[in-house]
Design a protein around this motif. Structure first.
Motif, short mmCIF file in Angstrom:
data_model
loop_
_atom_site.label_atom_id
_atom_site.label_comp_id
_atom_site.label_asym_id
_atom_site.label_seq_id
_atom_site.Cartn_x
_atom_site.Cartn_y
_atom_site.Cartn_z
N ASP A 32 0.80 -1.22 0.00
CA ASP A 32 0.00 0.00 0.00
C ASP A 32 0.84 1.27 0.00
N VAL A 33 2.16 1.13 0.01
CA VAL A 33 3.05 2.29 0.09
C VAL A 33 3.50 2.69 -1.31
N ILE A 34 3.25 3.94 -1.70
CA ILE A 34 3.75 4.46 -2.97
C ILE A 34 4.75 5.59 -2.76
N LEU A 35 4.90 6.04 -1.52
CA LEU A 35 5.84 7.13 -1.22
C LEU A 35 7.24 6.57 -0.99
N SER A 36 8.23 7.38 -1.33
CA SER A 36 9.62 6.98 -1.12
C SER A 36 10.37 8.13 -0.45
N PRO A 37 11.55 7.86 0.13
CA PRO A 37 12.35 8.97 0.69
C PRO A 37 12.62 10.02 -0.38
N VAL A 38 12.67 11.27 0.04
CA VAL A 38 12.82 12.40 -0.88
C VAL A 38 14.25 12.92 -0.85
N VAL A 39 14.85 13.01 -2.02
CA VAL A 39 16.24 13.46 -2.10
C VAL A 39 16.35 14.97 -1.93
N ARG A 40 15.46 15.71 -2.58
CA ARG A 40 15.58 17.17 -2.64
C ARG A 40 14.63 17.83 -1.64
N ARG A 41 14.83 17.53 -0.36
CA ARG A 41 13.93 18.05 0.66
C ARG A 41 14.09 19.56 0.84
N ALA A 42 15.32 20.06 0.76
CA ALA A 42 15.53 21.50 0.92
C ALA A 42 14.86 22.28 -0.20
N GLU A 43 14.92 21.76 -1.42
CA GLU A 43 14.29 22.45 -2.54
C GLU A 43 12.77 22.41 -2.41
N PHE A 44 12.23 21.31 -1.91
CA PHE A 44 10.79 21.24 -1.65
C PHE A 44 10.37 22.38 -0.74
N THR A 45 11.11 22.59 0.35
CA THR A 45 10.78 23.66 1.29
C THR A 45 10.84 25.02 0.62
N GLU A 46 11.87 25.25 -0.18
CA GLU A 46 12.01 26.53 -0.88
C GLU A 46 10.82 26.80 -1.79
N VAL A 47 10.41 25.78 -2.54
CA VAL A 47 9.32 25.94 -3.50
C VAL A 47 8.00 26.24 -2.78
N VAL A 48 7.73 25.52 -1.71
CA VAL A 48 6.48 25.72 -0.98
C VAL A 48 6.47 27.08 -0.28
N VAL A 49 7.57 27.45 0.35
CA VAL A 49 7.64 28.75 1.03
C VAL A 49 7.44 29.89 0.03
N GLU A 50 8.06 29.78 -1.15
CA GLU A 50 7.88 30.82 -2.17
C GLU A 50 6.42 30.93 -2.58
N ALA A 51 5.77 29.78 -2.81
CA ALA A 51 4.38 29.79 -3.27
C ALA A 51 3.44 30.38 -2.23
N VAL A 52 3.58 29.94 -0.99
CA VAL A 52 2.72 30.44 0.08
C VAL A 52 2.96 31.94 0.30
#
Length: 229
Positions: free
Chosen positions: A79-99
């Protein structure tokens, strides 16, 4: 190239799911959930959705419900489709910019460990859904403009809700492997099929991951787009 051979490149991704006002929203939601396969780190997943305002609330509520059901866990679990994320810092940057620019984080975005426990340095990220009001705002945001390779789906409300504006938005995408349209209006489907020039695309009420004869028509176009890799 020195020998005159043509290069064939895979032009990914930033694929878009367009959900029109007459769509089967339940099926479209299943298609949008493909954004989170392998936590969005494969080239065939959609990065963004364009929603007609008349079905946007229904689609967002259904998406949020299904996203929050996606479990974090070990890969051997079926039931698991998620995997560890390599670019976690970039994820944060993208979300912070959008919000910061006015987008809404509907759900998700927390770093967690393999058991789903919040951890500042957790290797997993809870699947995130961003809502962006209007195509013009979306054009300015990395979350809608760039390949993110993160468990993030950016849902853009099509305002104004005109087919021509949505097609122009798709064609302005400098990336693109495929797009899909969820609609039943023949005029909308015809416009999408003949005027979208960004990658290949699917039209109709396609059931994700379970293709059936006649359920969708696939068209391919020559695409001159970029890849980050």
């Amino acid at each position: 190239m020195r020998h005159g051979k043509k290069a064939v490149l895979e032009l990914s991704a930033n694929d878009t799911v367009v959900v029109w006002r007459d769509a089967r929203v339940d099926l479209a939601i299943r298609a949008m959930l493909e954004a989170f396969y392998a936590s969005g780190q494969i080239c065939l997943t959609p990065n963004r959705a364009v929603l007609h305002p008349e079905i946007a609330d229904e689609a967002l509520k259904g998406l949020q419900r299904e996203i929050e059901r996606l479990p974090v866990g070990r890969p051997e679990r079926p039931d698991v489709i998620l995997s560890p994320v390599v670019r976690r810092a970039e994820f944060t940057e993208v979300v912070v910019e959008a919000v910061g620019a006015g987008a809404t984080l509907v759900t998700g975005g927390e770093f967690v460990d393999v058991h789903g426990v919040p951890r500042a340095r957790g290797p997993f990220i809870r699947p995130a859904l961003l809502k962006v009001d209007g195509l013009e705002q979306a054009r300015t945001l990395r979350a809608a403009r760039e390949e993110t390779f993160c468990p993030l789906l950016t849902a853009v409300i099509a305002d104004p809700p005109h087919v021509a504006d949505v097609i122009a938005f798709l064609n302005a995408n400098r990336y693109g492997l495929r797009n899909s349209l969820w609609a039943t209006d023949p005029a909308v489907i015809a416009a999408f099929a003949t005027e979208v020039r960004n990658g290949g695309h699917l039209e109709g009420q396609r059931q994700p991951s379970r293709p059936r004869p006649g359920a969708a028509r696939r068209r391919r176009h020559r695409a001159h787009r970029r890849s980050r890799w």
